[in-house]
Design a protein around this motif. Structure first.
Motif, PDB file in Angstrom:
ATOM      1  N   VAL A  91       0.728  -1.086   0.059  1.00  0.00           N
ATOM      2  CA  VAL A  91       0.105   0.042   0.112  1.00  0.00           C
ATOM      3  C   VAL A  91       0.948   1.336   0.064  1.00  0.00           C
ATOM      4  N   TYR A  92       0.718   2.248  -0.930  1.00  0.00           N
ATOM      5  CA  TYR A  92       1.311   3.310  -1.229  1.00  0.00           C
ATOM      6  C   TYR A  92       0.801   4.582  -0.596  1.00  0.00           C
ATOM      7  N   TYR A  93       1.561   5.261   0.199  1.00  0.00           N
ATOM      8  CA  TYR A  93       0.810   6.414   0.898  1.00  0.00           C
ATOM      9  C   TYR A  93       1.638   7.760   0.533  1.00  0.00           C
ATOM     10  N   CYS A  94       0.811   8.815   0.382  1.00  0.00           N
ATOM     11  CA  CYS A  94       1.555   9.966   0.362  1.00  0.00           C
ATOM     12  C   CYS A  94       1.565  10.862   1.389  1.00  0.00           C
ATOM     13  N   ASN A  95       2.560  11.527   1.681  1.00  0.00           N
ATOM     14  CA  ASN A  95       2.803  12.246   2.878  1.00  0.00           C
ATOM     15  C   ASN A  95       3.244  13.661   2.586  1.00  0.00           C
ATOM     16  N   VAL A  96       2.420  14.393   3.236  1.00  0.00           N
ATOM     17  CA  VAL A  96       2.880  16.009   2.950  1.00  0.00           C
ATOM     18  C   VAL A  96       3.277  16.543   4.341  1.00  0.00           C
ATOM     19  N   ALA A  97       4.595  16.908   4.272  1.00  0.00           N
ATOM     20  CA  ALA A  97       5.427  17.587   5.337  1.00  0.00           C
ATOM     21  C   ALA A  97       5.582  19.136   5.370  1.00  0.00           C
ATOM     22  N   ARG A  98       4.987  19.647   6.474  1.00  0.00           N
ATOM     23  CA  ARG A  98       4.917  21.099   6.656  1.00  0.00           C
ATOM     24  C   ARG A  98       5.987  21.624   7.655  1.00  0.00           C
ATOM     25  N   ALA A  99       6.419  23.063   7.463  1.00  0.00           N
ATOM     26  CA  ALA A  99       7.140  23.458   8.317  1.00  0.00           C
ATOM     27  C   ALA A  99       6.237  23.959   9.883  1.00  0.00           C
ATOM     28  N   VAL A 100       5.136  23.879   9.594  1.00  0.00           N
ATOM     29  CA  VAL A 100       4.128  24.165  10.474  1.00  0.00           C
ATOM     30  C   VAL A 100       3.055  23.170  10.793  1.00  0.00           C
ATOM     31  N   TYR A 101       2.491  23.276  12.064  1.00  0.00           N
ATOM     32  CA  TYR A 101       1.364  22.231  12.380  1.00  0.00           C
ATOM     33  C   TYR A 101       0.365  22.268  11.397  1.00  0.00           C
ATOM     34  N   PRO A 102      -0.357  21.239  10.886  1.00  0.00           N
ATOM     35  CA  PRO A 102       0.072  19.862  11.131  1.00  0.00           C
ATOM     36  C   PRO A 102       1.511  19.568  10.407  1.00  0.00           C
ATOM     37  N   TYR A 103       2.368  19.063  11.120  1.00  0.00           N
ATOM     38  CA  TYR A 103       3.480  18.716  10.421  1.00  0.00           C
ATOM     39  C   TYR A 103       3.614  17.774   9.445  1.00  0.00           C
ATOM     40  N   ASN A 104       2.869  16.772   9.537  1.00  0.00           N
ATOM     41  CA  ASN A 104       2.556  15.544   8.603  1.00  0.00           C
ATOM     42  C   ASN A 104       1.273  15.254   8.484  1.00  0.00           C
ATOM     43  N   SER A 105       0.796  14.956   7.185  1.00  0.00           N
ATOM     44  CA  SER A 105      -0.572  14.755   6.919  1.00  0.00           C
ATOM     45  C   SER A 105      -0.359  13.459   5.779  1.00  0.00           C
ATOM     46  N   TRP A 106      -1.248  12.433   6.075  1.00  0.00           N
ATOM     47  CA  TRP A 106      -1.122  11.160   5.189  1.00  0.00           C
ATOM     48  C   TRP A 106      -2.560  11.020   4.250  1.00  0.00           C
ATOM     49  N   GLY A 107      -2.298  10.580   3.328  1.00  0.00           N
ATOM     50  CA  GLY A 107      -3.605   9.881   2.487  1.00  0.00           C
ATOM     51  C   GLY A 107      -3.924   8.525   2.891  1.00  0.00           C
ATOM     52  N   GLN A 108      -4.887   8.023   2.180  1.00  0.00           N
ATOM     53  CA  GLN A 108      -5.614   6.975   2.648  1.00  0.00           C
ATOM     54  C   GLN A 108      -4.906   5.473   2.174  1.00  0.00           C
ATOM     55  N   GLY A 109      -4.045   6.005   1.282  1.00  0.00           N
ATOM     56  CA  GLY A 109      -3.203   5.166   0.645  1.00  0.00           C
ATOM     57  C   GLY A 109      -3.732   4.422  -0.637  1.00  0.00           C
ATOM     58  N   THR A 110      -2.801   3.785  -1.621  1.00  0.00           N
ATOM     59  CA  THR A 110      -3.621   3.259  -2.890  1.00  0.00           C
ATOM     60  C   THR A 110      -2.521   1.758  -2.810  1.00  0.00           C
ATOM     61  N   GLN A 111      -3.423   0.906  -3.213  1.00  0.00           N
ATOM     62  CA  GLN A 111      -2.843  -0.670  -3.236  1.00  0.00           C
ATOM     63  C   GLN A 111      -2.218  -0.665  -4.769  1.00  0.00           C
ATOM     64  N   VAL A 112      -0.873  -1.177  -4.514  1.00  0.00           N
ATOM     65  CA  VAL A 112      -0.152  -1.502  -5.834  1.00  0.00           C
ATOM     66  C   VAL A 112       0.199  -3.161  -5.672  1.00  0.00           C
TER      67      VAL A 112
END
Length: 116
Positions: A91-112
């Protein structure tokens, strides 16, 4: 809040290709990097590839030369996967990193799934 949506997973034969897409929306101010991680049952989530807002990239050794991460805006990234192997199944997940809160956000995932 940051919403993260992935797309593009699926079933492919070994040696084939897939392209994953990830779009971030909502509070996208301060994004410093976006990346792809993957996880298989019973294992920790691992980094696949990451790209910073400056365009720097980093890849896991296992995908170097086969996968390519790219972006067409500050909040949209792609993962072009070529020469896929059965061990890329996850399952592949996308991550978004920010310099401010929220520092990390994740997607729901996609199956490969890569069949041999």
């Amino acid at each position: 809040q940051v919403q993260v949506v992935e797309s593009g997973g699926g079933l492919v034969q070994a040696g084939g290709s897939l392209r994953l897409s990830c779009a971030a929306s909502g509070n996208i101010f301060g994004i410093s990097a976006m990346g792809w991680y993957r996880q298989t049952p019973g294992n920790q989530r691992e980094l696949v590839a990451i790209i910073t807002t400056e365009g720097s990239t980093r890849y896991a050794d296992s995908v170097k030369g086969r996968f390519a991460i790219s972006r067409n805006s500050a909040n949209t990234v792609f993962l072009q996967m070529s020469s896929l192997k059965p061990e890329d199944t996850a399952v592949y997940y996308c991550n978004v990193a920010r310099a401010v809160y929220p520092y990390n956000s994740w997607g729901q995932g996609t199956q490969v799934t890569v069949s041999s």
